[in-house]
Design an enzyme around this catalytic site. Structure first.
Site, mmCIF file in Angstrom:
data_model
loop_
_atom_site.group_PDB
_atom_site.id
_atom_site.type_symbol
_atom_site.label_atom_id
_atom_site.label_comp_id
_atom_site.label_asym_id
_atom_site.label_seq_id
_atom_site.Cartn_x
_atom_site.Cartn_y
_atom_site.Cartn_z
ATOM 1 N N LYS A 183 88.246 39.085 12.189
ATOM 2 C CA LYS A 183 89.175 39.127 12.270
ATOM 3 C C LYS A 183 89.899 41.190 12.623
ATOM 4 C CE LYS A 183 92.723 41.559 9.223
ATOM 5 N NZ LYS A 183 93.366 41.652 10.321
ATOM 6 N N CYS A 292 86.751 57.770 10.694
ATOM 7 C CA CYS A 292 86.055 57.744 9.566
ATOM 8 C C CYS A 292 85.124 58.901 9.653
ATOM 9 C CB CYS A 292 85.140 56.999 9.226
ATOM 10 S SG CYS A 292 83.994 56.706 10.397
ATOM 11 N N GLU A 389 91.855 61.255 2.494
ATOM 12 C CA GLU A 389 91.189 60.820 3.246
ATOM 13 C C GLU A 389 93.157 61.349 4.491
ATOM 14 O OE1 GLU A 389 90.124 56.684 5.281
ATOM 15 O OE2 GLU A 389 88.900 57.726 6.074
HETATM 16 P P1 NAP Z 1 92.387 48.789 6.299
HETATM 17 O O1 NAP Z 1 93.566 49.066 6.225
HETATM 18 O O2 NAP Z 1 91.323 48.944 5.408
HETATM 19 O O3 NAP Z 1 92.280 48.249 7.405
HETATM 20 C C1 NAP Z 1 91.040 47.900 7.648
HETATM 21 C C2 NAP Z 1 90.965 46.352 8.027
HETATM 22 O O4 NAP Z 1 91.382 44.950 6.690
HETATM 23 C C3 NAP Z 1 92.174 44.998 9.034
HETATM 24 O O5 NAP Z 1 92.327 44.608 10.212
HETATM 25 C C4 NAP Z 1 93.032 45.101 7.726
HETATM 26 O O6 NAP Z 1 94.026 44.321 8.778
HETATM 27 C C5 NAP Z 1 92.449 44.744 6.853
HETATM 28 N N1 NAP Z 1 92.855 43.536 5.579
HETATM 29 C C6 NAP Z 1 93.681 44.481 5.784
HETATM 30 N N2 NAP Z 1 94.228 44.273 3.736
HETATM 31 C C7 NAP Z 1 93.404 43.488 3.289
HETATM 32 C C8 NAP Z 1 93.037 42.275 2.629
HETATM 33 N N3 NAP Z 1 93.508 43.021 1.328
HETATM 34 N N4 NAP Z 1 91.542 41.357 2.772
HETATM 35 C C9 NAP Z 1 91.115 41.217 4.253
HETATM 36 N N5 NAP Z 1 91.020 42.274 5.220
HETATM 37 C C10 NAP Z 1 92.164 43.147 5.056
HETATM 38 O O7 NAP Z 1 92.007 50.759 7.843
HETATM 39 P P2 NAP Z 1 92.369 50.751 8.379
HETATM 40 O O8 NAP Z 1 94.039 51.571 8.314
HETATM 41 O O9 NAP Z 1 92.737 49.575 9.368
HETATM 42 O O10 NAP Z 1 91.820 51.455 9.261
HETATM 43 C C11 NAP Z 1 91.191 52.755 8.920
HETATM 44 C C12 NAP Z 1 90.157 53.460 7.546
HETATM 45 O O11 NAP Z 1 89.193 53.053 7.908
HETATM 46 C C13 NAP Z 1 89.731 54.518 7.139
HETATM 47 O O12 NAP Z 1 89.789 54.428 5.247
HETATM 48 C C14 NAP Z 1 88.911 54.829 8.280
HETATM 49 O O13 NAP Z 1 87.594 55.552 7.380
HETATM 50 C C15 NAP Z 1 88.003 53.059 7.918
HETATM 51 N N6 NAP Z 1 86.981 53.391 9.124
HETATM 52 C C16 NAP Z 1 84.984 53.585 8.395
HETATM 53 C C17 NAP Z 1 84.538 53.085 9.222
HETATM 54 C C18 NAP Z 1 83.063 53.396 9.120
HETATM 55 O O14 NAP Z 1 82.522 52.856 10.032
HETATM 56 N N7 NAP Z 1 82.974 53.814 7.987
HETATM 57 C C19 NAP Z 1 84.932 52.955 10.624
HETATM 58 C C20 NAP Z 1 85.991 53.297 10.844
HETATM 59 C C21 NAP Z 1 87.293 53.184 10.526
HETATM 60 P P3 NAP Z 1 95.588 44.776 8.796
HETATM 61 O O15 NAP Z 1 95.574 46.285 9.351
HETATM 62 O O16 NAP Z 1 95.662 43.639 10.354
HETATM 63 O O17 NAP Z 1 96.557 44.075 8.391
#
Ligand code: NAP
Length: 501
Positions: A183, A292, A389
């Site tokens: 997803k 990240c 963050e």
């Molecule tokens: P996010 O809000 O945590 O969302 C990540 C994914 O999880 C999206 O596909 C989101 O769907 C989904 N999601 C949201 N709520 C969920 C739930 N309750 N159950 C299952 N899935 C759920 O993160 P983001 O805003 O997309 O990305 C930014 C974050 O990613 C930052 O914290 C960044 O540090 C982190 N990141 C980490 C890495 C690493 O390698 N450590 C790499 C890249 C990014 P929807 O958005 O479609 O609602």
């Protein structure tokens, strides 16, 4: 799914890819928006939890065939996928730029070639599984190790590097012989769908790679907590990652979490100051700071502090903010207006918590969710901008007194994804690489990644690895096969249970 040119609306509404084909699902129509100008890039049907069931069933049905394909056959399909991504690179770049707003130069020089290299790497890795030697460890048995695909993988990815994040999760899983349901973030599903389509074109069996698009709250929750998957891997924020882990734990499923970061950037007093200044700006602003591993906490020796602050502010002032389609643009918009408001709010609150905005701190007069490169000096260790963050083009700076203080500050965070140390002293470099708690420590650089080396964090940044051979471990089980070689019915160890028959 066809690729739309950056500013035209795709006529396709198939937002899912299930069992090797596009599927128009019934979860309502979603518009993918270009954050640089608010235009609609594509319209697509979102999946429902019932579509998640269907995708998981498809992955389950495909599993045995793909898991038992020979390594050379799996490698061949993945090599062909790398070739097809390369052939279609221009269209993929256009999709990635239009759905994320990232500068076309970044997509062309980093996202897409990096993804192709990663796919090629896992094509090779499919043929190089390693394990302990088969041997008669007990004397009476031959013991051998089988490394088998863990099964059906559910994976959930974020919006910041949509193609790369999909590749980092899906490719090691496929190389290991698993089947996948992914997803992508609802905001940025296009390149993940294209990757699945190209994988089918490359010869991947139907059902081995499924995509369901939709919001995290329903489709993500349904996938993370699905009873018929075997492992759940996730890249995204720390709070959501913990929810995903809790959902998977209900069924006792394995998880791998790549979460948020708050990377320290430590500049010792013997550092090459010009290199550190340039590295700090590049490391903080890559992908508009939505990375990240981005440098977010500069921790600088007292003697260099004023020159570092002045130098970073000067270089930040030269960064070109604007149209992501223009190859001369350095910095695109943030992913959405809502995210820009979040970043702006943190910056606006910083002075009240001791921070001094040296440059930036405002949105330029452009349509779209742009925000200027921002440097905040003298931040307080307790302040929100220092601890949480930001995920935007914002660098904070503090000074340190001695090496112990520098390393203490570097580790004064719940996160542990990445860090860098800037010094010309080999002993300081060794000490920093040993003592900083992070999945990656760069010395005199910040950001580069490479397919052969792992990416992943500790602490609030999660656990497990993406990229490299280490990531295959997330998708394999180890089975011990122990065969009696004596042919004797009355075995010595039976005496621990009974002495006479
Ligand atoms: P996010 O809000 O945590 O969302 C990540 C994914 O999880 C999206 O596909 C989101 O769907 C989904 N999601 C949201 N709520 C969920 C739930 N309750 N159950 C299952 N899935 C759920 O993160 P983001 O805003 O997309 O990305 C930014 C974050 O990613 C930052 O914290 C960044 O540090 C982190 N990141 C980490 C890495 C690493 O390698 N450590 C790499 C890249 C990014 P929807 O958005 O479609 O609602």
């Amino acid at each position: 799914m066809t690729v739309s040119s950056p500013e035209t609306v795709s006529t396709h509404v198939a937002g899912s890819w299930i069992d090797g084909a596009p599927v128009v699902t019934a979860g309502g129509v979603h518009q993918v928006v270009n954050p640089a100008n608010g235009s609609t890039v594509a319209e697509m049907a979102l999946a429902t939890p019932a579509d998640v069931d269907r995708a998981v069933a498809s992955a389950r049905a495909a599993l045995r065939g793909w898991a038992t394909a020979t390594p050379v056959d799996r490698a061949g399909v993945l090599a062909k996928l790398a070739e097809l991504v390369d052939t279609n690179a221009e269209a993929i770049i256009a999709e990635e730029v239009s759905q994320t707003g990232k500068p076309v130069r970044l997509a062309t020089e980093f996202d897409v070639p990096g993804s192709i290299d990663n796919i090629s790497f896992f094509s090779g890795a499919a043929r190089h599984l390693e394990g302990k030697a088969t041997a008669e460890y007990s004397g009476d048995h031959t013991s051998s190790i089988r490394r088998e695909a863990v099964g059906v993988v559910a994976t959930i990815t974020p919006w910041n590097y949509p193609l790369q994040m999909a590749v980092w999760k899906v490719l090691p899983a496929l190389a290991a012989g698993c089947s996948v349901v992914i997803k992508p973030a609802e905001l940025t599903p296009l390149t993940t769908l294209t990757l699945a389509r190209l994988a089918t074109e490359a010869g991947l069996p139907d059902g081995a790679f499924n995509v369901v698009t939709g919001a995290g709250g329903d489709v993500g929750t349904a996938l993370a907590g699905h009873p018929d998957v075997d492992v759940v891997t996730f890249t995204g924020s720390t709070p959501v990652g913990r929810k995903v882990m809790a959902a998977a734990a209900v069924h006792g499923h394995r998880t791998q979490l790549e979460l948020g970061g708050k990377a320290p950037f430590v500049v010792f007093d013997d550092a090459d100051l010009d290199a550190a200044i340039q590295g700090a700006v590049a490391g903080a602003l890559i992908n508009t700071g939505q990375d990240c591993t981005a440098a977010t906490r500069a921790i600088v020796a007292r003697d260099l502090y004023d020159d570092f602050v002045a130098g970073v502010a000067e270089v930040m002032g030269k960064v070109v903010v604007g149209d992501p389609q223009d190859p001369d643009t350095d910095l695109g918009p943030l992913i959405s207006m809502a995210h820009r408001d979040k970043v702006a709010g943190m910056v606006e609150r910083a002075p009240g918590q001791g921070g001094r905005v040296v440059t930036g701190g405002v949105a330029p007069d452009l349509p779209g969710s742009f925000y200027r490169p921002t440097l905040i000096a003298d931040v307080d260790e307790a302040s929100e901008i220092y601890r949480d963050e930001i995920f935007g083009p914002v660098l904070t700076v503090r000074s340190f007194t001695d090496d112990d203080d520098a390393l203490r500050q570097a580790n004064d965070t719940a996160f542990g994804l990445a860090a860098s140390a800037w010094t010309r002293d080999v002993y300081r470099a060794q000490r920093a690489s040993r003592e900083i708690n992070a999945g990656c420590v760069w010395i005199n650089d910040h950001i580069p990644i490479i397919s052969e080396m792992p990416h992943g964090g500790v602490g609030a940044s999660g656990f497990g690895k993406d990229m490299s051979d280490y990531s295959l471990e997330e998708y394999l089980t180890i089975k011990h096969v122990m065969s009696d070689i004596t042919g004797v019915a009355d075995k010595e160890w039976h005496r621990t249970i009974f002495t006479k028959r």
